[in-house]
Design an enzyme around this catalytic site. Structure first.
Site, short mmCIF file in Angstrom:
data_model
loop_
_atom_site.label_atom_id
_atom_site.label_comp_id
_atom_site.label_asym_id
_atom_site.label_seq_id
_atom_site.Cartn_x
_atom_site.Cartn_y
_atom_site.Cartn_z
N ASP A 129 0.53 -1.20 0.04
CA ASP A 129 -0.07 0.10 -0.03
C ASP A 129 0.84 1.08 0.20
O ASP A 129 0.42 2.43 0.52
CB ASP A 129 -0.95 -0.05 1.13
CG ASP A 129 -1.86 -1.21 1.34
OD1 ASP A 129 -2.41 -1.60 0.05
OD2 ASP A 129 -1.67 -1.86 2.39
N LYS A 136 1.96 2.02 -5.21
CA LYS A 136 2.75 1.54 -6.61
C LYS A 136 1.97 1.65 -7.76
O LYS A 136 2.57 1.99 -8.74
CB LYS A 136 3.15 -0.10 -6.38
CG LYS A 136 4.06 -0.33 -5.10
CD LYS A 136 4.31 -1.63 -5.09
CE LYS A 136 3.12 -2.48 -4.49
NZ LYS A 136 2.63 -2.23 -3.21
N GLY A 148 -4.34 -4.67 -4.44
CA GLY A 148 -5.34 -3.71 -4.67
C GLY A 148 -4.35 -2.30 -5.17
O GLY A 148 -4.14 -1.46 -4.05
N HIS A 149 -4.31 -2.31 -6.33
CA HIS A 149 -3.53 -1.07 -6.95
C HIS A 149 -4.35 -0.09 -7.38
O HIS A 149 -5.14 -0.21 -8.32
CB HIS A 149 -2.64 -1.62 -7.96
CG HIS A 149 -1.57 -2.40 -7.64
ND1 HIS A 149 -0.44 -2.91 -8.23
CD2 HIS A 149 -1.15 -2.76 -6.40
CE1 HIS A 149 0.23 -3.74 -7.57
NE2 HIS A 149 -0.02 -3.55 -6.20
N GLN A 177 2.14 -5.96 -3.04
CA GLN A 177 2.32 -6.19 -1.67
C GLN A 177 3.73 -5.36 -1.42
O GLN A 177 4.03 -4.39 -1.97
CB GLN A 177 2.41 -7.47 -0.99
CG GLN A 177 1.21 -8.30 -0.93
CD GLN A 177 0.83 -8.87 -2.44
OE1 GLN A 177 1.66 -9.53 -3.15
NE2 GLN A 177 -0.24 -8.67 -3.10
P1 IMP Z 1 -2.49 -12.90 1.88
O1 IMP Z 1 -1.48 -12.71 1.04
O2 IMP Z 1 -3.90 -12.34 1.37
O3 IMP Z 1 -2.68 -14.37 2.55
O4 IMP Z 1 -2.09 -12.13 3.08
C1 IMP Z 1 -1.15 -12.17 3.99
C2 IMP Z 1 -0.66 -11.00 4.64
O5 IMP Z 1 -0.19 -9.70 3.64
C3 IMP Z 1 -1.93 -10.16 5.51
O6 IMP Z 1 -1.23 -9.48 6.63
C4 IMP Z 1 -2.47 -9.22 4.47
O7 IMP Z 1 -3.23 -8.14 4.86
C5 IMP Z 1 -1.19 -8.75 3.82
N1 IMP Z 1 -1.31 -8.44 2.46
C6 IMP Z 1 -1.62 -9.10 1.33
N2 IMP Z 1 -1.72 -8.23 0.41
C7 IMP Z 1 -1.61 -6.81 0.31
C8 IMP Z 1 -1.71 -5.82 -0.07
O8 IMP Z 1 -1.68 -5.81 -1.52
N3 IMP Z 1 -1.20 -4.84 0.45
C9 IMP Z 1 -1.06 -4.86 1.77
N4 IMP Z 1 -0.99 -6.04 2.68
C10 IMP Z 1 -1.45 -7.15 1.86
#
Ligand code: IMP
Length: 423
Positions: free
Chosen positions: A13, A16, A40-41, A224
């Site tokens: 977040d 990007k 979520g871009h 991420q």
């Molecule tokens: P998962 O990849 O959805 O299983 O999430 C694993 C961890 O990464 C959790 O803490 C999510 O909140 C975090 N996370 C996954 N995708 C994003 C992203 O695009 N932005 C911020 N945090 C993320």
């Protein structure tokens, strides 16, 4: 031509999507290399906000090629929705989006297994987005995953049934109730495969390497952030892919000696969604203000993001792991009306002071802060870096000096136009 890589240096977040969109005119190809619909871009232009989950952020520029690489995991239903909303606003992604045949697919059962495993973790919940990311990468590593090329195979149904049975056996064994009509969910999923089949499904590693050889400019777009990387993040509170620069090599099939600029995106403060250590987290009204003024709510899940001061210990670690050559500073405007701004320069752990990012944060960390006076001025009205307030420039100079990496772009608002590119 070398592959440039753009990625987040914190917990995701960092903004990007907007920066990829701003840089796209200088590139021919934008390629996603890891992650999936957990991302979520957000991009904003002409007063309209767009959120992309799987599709690269270059999609709004006609004549640019976008690639979903082998390292990405795709949920066909989410993908279908993204395509529909793009087509609704007149973007024709079929023309300029290529998808790797090696990318893995997220099945509805992956999402249910995600929910089941999170539930079983109790106190140690990761705080997953529950999009099925972890179980899909698990199947990939266990060599039982379901790929895009499987949709094209003659024995597609056999391959599908094999993974479906393994998953349902596991869910039944754990008495998991998906609380959804299974047949309907799978029909929708199978139906959504038709949308994927409208696209060019390719061996994208050949395409990317061909483009580079032909002197076309390719930008790899990370999802991420570094501190969520499966190896270098705050494990186990991480995502399931390599979010770091090396992930662009494996996620696109580009050799390490073919990489060029590594552009690290850093937000002027830190945020984190989900659980796990966050040394500079603020639990007071300043944290609340950052969340409110920065609109810090997840673009995928809507969850409020945890907020805190910029953390140089973590940032320098991220710069080292990624080999960052330049940085982009986003959202300093969120602190336009702050009298004092802090940056963490070291961690105090017990009676020790360290500037290393620890493998396990199992004791209390007290951040050591350096204080800066706020600039108390609206940054977004300026288009020229030199005209920005002195206090802001001092703050930027400190970050550059402490990290040894230049900040080339400053983003002063969500819109494309609110971007200052330094000479
Ligand atoms: P998962 O990849 O959805 O299983 O999430 C694993 C961890 O990464 C959790 O803490 C999510 O909140 C975090 N996370 C996954 N995708 C994003 C992203 O695009 N932005 C911020 N945090 C993320």
């Amino acid at each position: 031509m070398k592959l440039d890589i753009l990625l987040g240096l914190q917990w995701g977040d960092e903004g990007k999507g907007k920066i990829v969109d701003v840089l796209t005119p200088a590139y021919d190809v934008i390629a996603r290399f890891q992650g999936g619909p957990n991302a979520g871009h957000t991009l904003e232009f002409n007063g309209i906000k767009h959120v992309l989950h799987t599709i690269p952020s270059g999609i709004f520029h006609p004549n640019k090629i976008n690639i979903i690489g082998n390292g990405v995991v795709i949920d066909p239903v989410v993908f279908q929705k993204e395509i529909e909303s793009l087509e609704k606003i007149g973007v024709n992604p079929v023309e300029n989006l290529l998808i790797s045949k090696k990318a893995h697919l997220i099945l509805p059962t992956h999402k249910w297994i995600d929910a089941m495993l999170e539930e079983q973790k109790g106190e140690r919940k990761v705080g997953s987005t529950l999009k099925g990311i972890g179980p899909t990468y698990t199947d990939k590593a266990a060599r039982v995953g379901f790929r895009i090329c499987d949709i094209l195979a003659n024995d597609f149904l056999d391959r599908f049934e094999r993974i479906y049975k393994t998953h349902t056996d596991l869910l039944i064994k754990n008495s998991f109730d998906p609380q959804e009509e299974i047949a309907t969910v799978f029909n929708n999923w199978l139906n959504a495969l038709q949308t994927l089949l409208r696209f060019k499904l390719i061996d994208s590693e050949y395409e990317v390497n061909y483009f580079l050889k032909e002197e076309r400019k390719v930008l790899a777009e990370g999802a991420q952030g570094t501190l969520l990387d499966i190896d270098f993040g705050s494990y186990p509170f991480v995502t399931s892919s390599n979010t770091v620069a090396a992930g662009a090599c494996t996620g696109l099939g580009v050799a390490p000696n073919q990489t060029g600029r590594i552009i690290g995106i850093v937000k002027a403060y830190c945020t984190r969604v989900g659980n796990g250590p966050f040394p500079t987290e603020l639990f007071d009204e300043t944290g609340e203000l950052l969340r409110k003024q920065g609109h810090e709510f997840g673009s995928t899940t809507g969850r409020p993001r945890r907020c805190g001061w910029l953390d140089l210990v973590a940032l320098k670690y991220a710069i080292m792991i990624n080999g960052v050559t330049e940085m982009v500073l986003t959202k300093p405007d969120v602190m336009d009306n702050f009298d004092t701004i802090k940056i963490c320069t070291a961690y105090q752990m017990g009676d020790k002071i360290t500037t290393r990012f620890p493998t396990e944060i199992d004791e209390e960390i007290i951040p050591v802060y350096k204080e800066f006076r706020g600039w108390n001025q609206k940054l977004s009205v300026e288009k020229d870096y030199e005209n920005l307030p002195q206090a802001f420039k001092e703050y930027v100079a400190f970050i550059e000096e402490a990290t040894g990496v230049p900040i080339r772009i400053v983003s002063t608002g969500p819109d494309r136009s609110e971007t200052i590119i330094r000479a």
